[in-house]
Design a protein around this motif. Structure first.
Motif, short mmCIF file in Angstrom:
data_model
loop_
_atom_site.label_atom_id
_atom_site.label_comp_id
_atom_site.label_asym_id
_atom_site.label_seq_id
_atom_site.Cartn_x
_atom_site.Cartn_y
_atom_site.Cartn_z
N LEU A 206 0.82 -1.21 0.00
CA LEU A 206 0.00 0.00 0.00
C LEU A 206 0.85 1.26 0.00
CD1 LEU A 206 -2.80 -1.03 2.52
CD2 LEU A 206 -3.10 -0.54 0.08
N SER A 207 2.08 1.19 0.54
CA SER A 207 2.93 2.37 0.61
C SER A 207 3.34 2.86 -0.77
CB SER A 207 4.18 2.08 1.46
OG SER A 207 5.10 1.25 0.75
N PHE A 208 3.19 2.02 -1.80
CA PHE A 208 3.53 2.41 -3.17
C PHE A 208 2.30 2.77 -4.00
CE2 PHE A 208 7.18 -0.34 -2.06
CZ PHE A 208 8.22 0.52 -2.35
N LEU A 209 1.10 2.55 -3.47
CA LEU A 209 -0.10 2.66 -4.28
C LEU A 209 -0.94 3.88 -3.91
CD1 LEU A 209 -1.29 -1.08 -4.20
CD2 LEU A 209 0.42 0.00 -5.69
N PRO A 210 -1.60 4.49 -4.90
CA PRO A 210 -2.54 5.56 -4.59
C PRO A 210 -3.81 4.97 -3.97
CG PRO A 210 -2.68 5.04 -6.91
CD PRO A 210 -1.56 4.20 -6.35
N SER A 211 -4.61 5.81 -3.37
CA SER A 211 -5.86 5.33 -2.79
C SER A 211 -6.87 4.95 -3.86
CB SER A 211 -6.47 6.40 -1.87
OG SER A 211 -5.65 6.59 -0.73
N ASN A 212 -6.81 5.61 -5.01
CA ASN A 212 -7.76 5.33 -6.08
C ASN A 212 -7.20 5.81 -7.41
OD1 ASN A 212 -8.65 8.23 -6.49
ND2 ASN A 212 -9.23 7.93 -4.34
N ASN A 213 -7.95 5.59 -8.48
CA ASN A 213 -7.45 5.90 -9.82
C ASN A 213 -7.46 7.39 -10.14
OD1 ASN A 213 -10.28 6.01 -9.88
ND2 ASN A 213 -10.38 5.48 -12.05
N MET A 214 -8.06 8.20 -9.29
CA MET A 214 -8.07 9.64 -9.51
C MET A 214 -6.97 10.34 -8.71
SD MET A 214 -10.46 9.90 -11.69
CE MET A 214 -10.76 11.67 -11.78
N SER A 215 -6.22 9.57 -7.94
CA SER A 215 -5.16 10.14 -7.10
C SER A 215 -3.80 9.79 -7.66
CB SER A 215 -5.27 9.61 -5.67
OG SER A 215 -6.53 9.90 -5.11
N ASP A 216 -2.81 10.60 -7.32
CA ASP A 216 -1.42 10.27 -7.65
C ASP A 216 -0.89 9.27 -6.63
OD1 ASP A 216 -1.20 11.91 -9.88
OD2 ASP A 216 -0.70 13.67 -8.67
N PRO A 217 0.07 8.46 -7.03
CA PRO A 217 0.73 7.58 -6.05
C PRO A 217 1.39 8.41 -4.96
CG PRO A 217 1.30 6.98 -8.31
CD PRO A 217 0.62 8.30 -8.39
N PRO A 218 1.74 7.80 -3.85
CA PRO A 218 2.37 8.55 -2.75
C PRO A 218 3.84 8.88 -3.04
CG PRO A 218 2.13 6.24 -2.14
CD PRO A 218 1.42 6.41 -3.45
N HIS A 219 4.04 9.75 -4.04
CA HIS A 219 5.39 10.20 -4.36
C HIS A 219 5.97 10.95 -3.17
CE1 HIS A 219 4.61 9.03 -8.44
NE2 HIS A 219 3.77 10.01 -8.68
N ALA A 220 7.28 10.94 -3.06
CA ALA A 220 7.96 11.69 -1.99
C ALA A 220 9.18 12.40 -2.56
CB ALA A 220 8.35 10.76 -0.85
N PRO A 221 8.98 13.31 -3.53
CA PRO A 221 10.13 13.99 -4.16
C PRO A 221 10.77 14.97 -3.19
CG PRO A 221 8.07 14.93 -4.95
CD PRO A 221 7.69 13.75 -4.10
N GLY A 222 12.07 14.95 -3.13
CA GLY A 222 12.78 15.91 -2.31
C GLY A 222 12.86 17.26 -3.00
#
Length: 517
Positions: free
Chosen positions: A245-261
């Motif tokens: 789940l830490s790599f996946l978005p909540s749904n198809n309208m959301s972005d994945p949980p990116h963590a750009p510095g």
């Protein structure tokens, strides 16, 4: 006004009766085997204190034959919503201590209710399967109940991520709900998953078999390819769910949980220069390359035991969640066979559905040759990869490490199949076929007359590579955007991913394409 003691006592009594499940004795027996209860599994998955249960007071259908007077606590399934990494997740967990976790009308209605909530709220769904199957006392109604669950699995597909955990028996029609979900995690010791058990197979076909042969975690993961991850026990299975789940978005309208510095690390990585052998036939482990490319070598490989000639999984590059697809030269020389094609195609389609960029690492000599592969439909299965990549609109970056021959070059997301950025290492060879095969076809007569055919073949092969397979030839024809040193790959990919996050691509209106299944 204050509630009367009678009302409070009644609520307490009913709640305690529902929470006890099948009773203390059955729970103790499970704990003795290292197995968690249905509620304990959800409590382990979710952050402490965040689980809100629905349907605690559910009762089974009173019309069920032979069960009119029996009360089934929570109707053998626990449903609700909790939090994983500060994000809501819907879940259900079947309770084998109550009527063997069997599924009937009310049981299925509870599952369908939480599935409906998942799609309305736009949250992932986790289903923990531990059931003896259909509740036979309810007759065809239990089959209808399964159908309602399956129907919703399809409605949710591509809308919210669906993860199944097989933590006990999952037999017959019950296996199709997990099969319709995106990922399946199976525990090694307690779980089994099959359509027909050993007794049925023996009675119908005369074949003697065992559960280990047809329904074990090992078989489902390595042979049939039904299962994506194998866990030793419940706790490890739920840890895998959380990591996935830490790599996946909540749904198809959301972005994945990116963590750009704030700033990208664009330094070269000299260690990559030494990973890949110069000899194009020498094997190497592509996972070592992936580990150097993803942040902190944190790569979650999916289906590691199945079709190992293709590696797929999730990582972050420069903080951007990325789906990685790579040929594995250690297994079958990295050729694409039927299973590898299916594995890659479904992964590409999942990533595309949930806005996850794709990185493809190419070292492929071709599709696996052989009579059985042809008879089993390698054309149809290979076409799935072409279809999946061509229909994907997420950012697509391809890096050609070494060999990229024939149709397999296209199947691994060439520019023509929609790659947004194609990079090649100086060791790359891009051609219609490999040098040795081409020389044998083009110079067959000359080789038979040569004083030293082997030396002459080697000389011609080197000339072929330089003239017809050079990455600079493809770059000169604009099929490759740039030829880079291996050590520059991580920085180049990280920059390309950042630049493509705003990508927008539309396709002709249609219900859906007709993938060659």
């Amino acid at each position: 006004m204050a509630l009367s003691k009678t009302l409070v006592d009644e609520l307490t009594k009913r709640r305690e009766a529902a929470l006890q499940g099948g009773g203390a004795d059955k729970m103790e027996a499970r704990h003795a085997r290292g197995v968690l209860g249905a509620r304990e599994r959800l409590e382990t998955l979710f952050a402490p204190g965040t689980f809100q249960e629905t349907g605690l007071h559910a009762r089974h259908a009173t019309r069920a034959f032979g069960m009119e007077k029996k009360i089934l606590p929570a109707d053998a399934v626990v449903c609700g919503v909790g939090y994983v990494d500060d994000r809501p997740v819907a879940g259900f967990s079947q309770d084998f201590t109550v009527a063997g976790g069997s599924l009937g009308d009310t049981h299925a209605r509870k599952i369908c209710h939480i599935m409906d909530h998942a799609v309305k709220a736009g949250v992932p769904l986790v289903g923990i399967n531990d059931s003896g199957g259909a509740r036979i006392q309810e007759g065809v109604g239990s089959l209808s109940a399964y159908g309602q669950v399956f129907y919703r699995n399809v409605l949710l597909s591509g809308v919210v991520p669906q993860i199944a955990v097989i933590a006990g028996p999952c037999a017959g029609g019950a296996a199709y709900s997990p099969a319709l979900m995106d990922f399946i995690i199976m525990t090694r010791r307690e779980a089994s998953m099959f359509i027909c058990g050993p007794e049925v197979i023996r009675a119908v076909t005369g074949q003697a078999t065992t559960m280990a042969d047809i329904g074990s975690a090992e078989v489902n993961a390595a042979v049939s390819g039904n299962v994506h991850f194998v866990a030793e026990d419940d706790k490890e299975a739920l840890a895998i769910v959380r990591r996935l789940l830490s790599f996946l978005p909540s749904n198809n309208m959301s972005d994945p949980p990116h963590a750009p510095g704030a700033a990208l690390n664009l330094a070269d990585d000299p260690a990559l220069d030494a990973l890949v052998p110069e000899d194009p036939k020498a094997p190497f482990d592509v996972r070592a390359v992936i580990a150097r490319l993803v942040d902190n070598a944190d790569f979650l490989e999916v289906m590691a035991a199945f079709a190992a000639n293709m590696v797929i999984g999730f990582g972050r590059i420069g903080g951007i969640v990325t789906g990685v697809i790579a040929n594995q030269p250690l297994v079958k020389a990295g050729t694409i066979d039927i299973d590898a094609a299916d594995k890659a195609a479904r992964f590409v389609r999942f990533c595309n559905a949930f806005n996850i960029p794709l990185l493809t690492l190419v070292d492929v000599p071709g599709f696996l040759p052989g009579v059985m592969e042809e008879r089993r439909g390698i054309i149809r299965h290979g076409a799935k990869m072409l279809f999946a990549y061509a229909s994907a609109t997420v950012p697509k970056i391809t890096v050609i490490l070494r060999k990229a021959y024939g149709g397999a070059y296209l199947a691994m997301c060439s520019q023509d199949m929609g790659a947004d950025k194609v990079l090649a290492w100086p060791s790359a060879e891009i051609a219609v076929m490999g040098a040795d095969g081409a020389v044998n076809i083009l110079y067959r007569k000359e080789l038979t007359e040569a004083p030293d055919p082997r030396a002459r073949a080697h000389e011609l092969a080197e000339a072929y590579r330089a003239e017809f397979a050079s990455p600079y030839l493809s770059a000169g024809m604009l099929f490759v955007d740039d030829v880079i040193l291996p050590g520059q790959t991580r920085a180049a990919v990280a920059l390309a991913l950042r630049g493509l996050l705003s990508k927008r691509e539309t396709r002709p209106p249609k219900k859906h394409g007709n993938i060659p299944l």
